[in-house]
Design a protein around this motif. Sequence first.
Motif, mmCIF file in Angstrom:
data_model
loop_
_atom_site.group_PDB
_atom_site.id
_atom_site.type_symbol
_atom_site.label_atom_id
_atom_site.label_comp_id
_atom_site.label_asym_id
_atom_site.label_seq_id
_atom_site.Cartn_x
_atom_site.Cartn_y
_atom_site.Cartn_z
ATOM 1 N N ARG A 13 0.846 -1.190 0.000
ATOM 2 C CA ARG A 13 0.000 0.000 0.000
ATOM 3 C C ARG A 13 0.878 1.235 0.000
ATOM 4 N NH1 ARG A 13 -4.591 -1.379 4.556
ATOM 5 N NH2 ARG A 13 -5.623 -2.991 3.313
ATOM 6 N N MET A 40 -2.899 9.915 -8.614
ATOM 7 C CA MET A 40 -3.467 8.613 -8.256
ATOM 8 C C MET A 40 -2.696 7.493 -8.956
ATOM 9 S SD MET A 40 -7.283 7.052 -8.900
ATOM 10 C CE MET A 40 -6.920 6.710 -10.634
ATOM 11 N N MET A 44 -0.545 4.420 -7.263
ATOM 12 C CA MET A 44 -0.757 3.008 -7.611
ATOM 13 C C MET A 44 0.549 2.368 -8.060
ATOM 14 S SD MET A 44 -4.287 3.282 -9.768
ATOM 15 C CE MET A 44 -5.912 3.252 -9.013
ATOM 16 N N CYS A 69 -6.600 2.260 -15.984
ATOM 17 C CA CYS A 69 -7.364 2.463 -14.758
ATOM 18 C C CYS A 69 -8.468 3.488 -14.953
ATOM 19 C CB CYS A 69 -6.464 2.878 -13.602
ATOM 20 S SG CYS A 69 -5.757 4.522 -13.744
ATOM 21 N N HIS A 71 -10.648 6.580 -12.868
ATOM 22 C CA HIS A 71 -10.649 7.489 -11.724
ATOM 23 C C HIS A 71 -12.100 7.943 -11.607
ATOM 24 C CE1 HIS A 71 -8.538 11.111 -9.586
ATOM 25 N NE2 HIS A 71 -9.395 10.476 -8.795
ATOM 26 N N ALA A 83 -3.494 3.694 -1.949
ATOM 27 C CA ALA A 83 -3.450 2.844 -3.141
ATOM 28 C C ALA A 83 -2.925 1.472 -2.740
ATOM 29 C CB ALA A 83 -2.553 3.446 -4.204
ATOM 30 N N VAL A 99 -4.667 -2.969 -9.204
ATOM 31 C CA VAL A 99 -4.440 -1.786 -8.388
ATOM 32 C C VAL A 99 -5.765 -1.113 -8.064
ATOM 33 C CG1 VAL A 99 -2.083 -1.344 -9.192
ATOM 34 C CG2 VAL A 99 -4.016 -0.382 -10.465
ATOM 35 N N ALA A 101 -7.476 2.415 -5.512
ATOM 36 C CA ALA A 101 -7.248 3.542 -4.603
ATOM 37 C C ALA A 101 -8.559 3.878 -3.910
ATOM 38 C CB ALA A 101 -6.722 4.757 -5.356
ATOM 39 N N GLU A 110 -9.536 2.245 -9.857
ATOM 40 C CA GLU A 110 -9.056 0.859 -9.896
ATOM 41 C C GLU A 110 -8.580 0.538 -11.294
ATOM 42 O OE1 GLU A 110 -12.252 -1.834 -8.985
ATOM 43 O OE2 GLU A 110 -13.666 -0.688 -10.172
#
Length: 128
Positions: A13, A40, A44, A69, A71, A83, A99, A101, A110
């Motif tokens: 993390r 972000m 990650m 990913c 957001h 993350a 991954v 967050a 993700e």
Amino acid sequence: MPDIMLEKGLSARSVATVTTGNTAVALGSGDLQVFATPAMVALMENAAMSAVAAALPAGATTVGAEMNCTHIKPSGLGAVVTATAVLTAVEGRKLTFNVGAVDAEGMIGEGVHVRYVVDRAKFMAKLG
């Protein structure tokens, strides 16, 4: 480089607090005072890098190659974002991570992240 023996399931993390320095305005990715998507993504990537760092052979590191990913929710100033990265596949030097967050309100993003194991010295020598 010796054979890479990494176990699926390795995880880590990374945590960041939303400040004026990691907002969309500061990073140029938007014009609002919210946690920037690039911030972000970097968080990650840091979690993924950290998940496997201790298990790598001497002289090796990982480099990011792909990030896919979403957001999905903004995080405002002062929010704490965590993350998480979990190693889900190892194919030679290619490492695939799930991954995600979250902040105090829940999931903010993700995705899937790919990194490659490289020899530090050889990689840097490519820069000429």
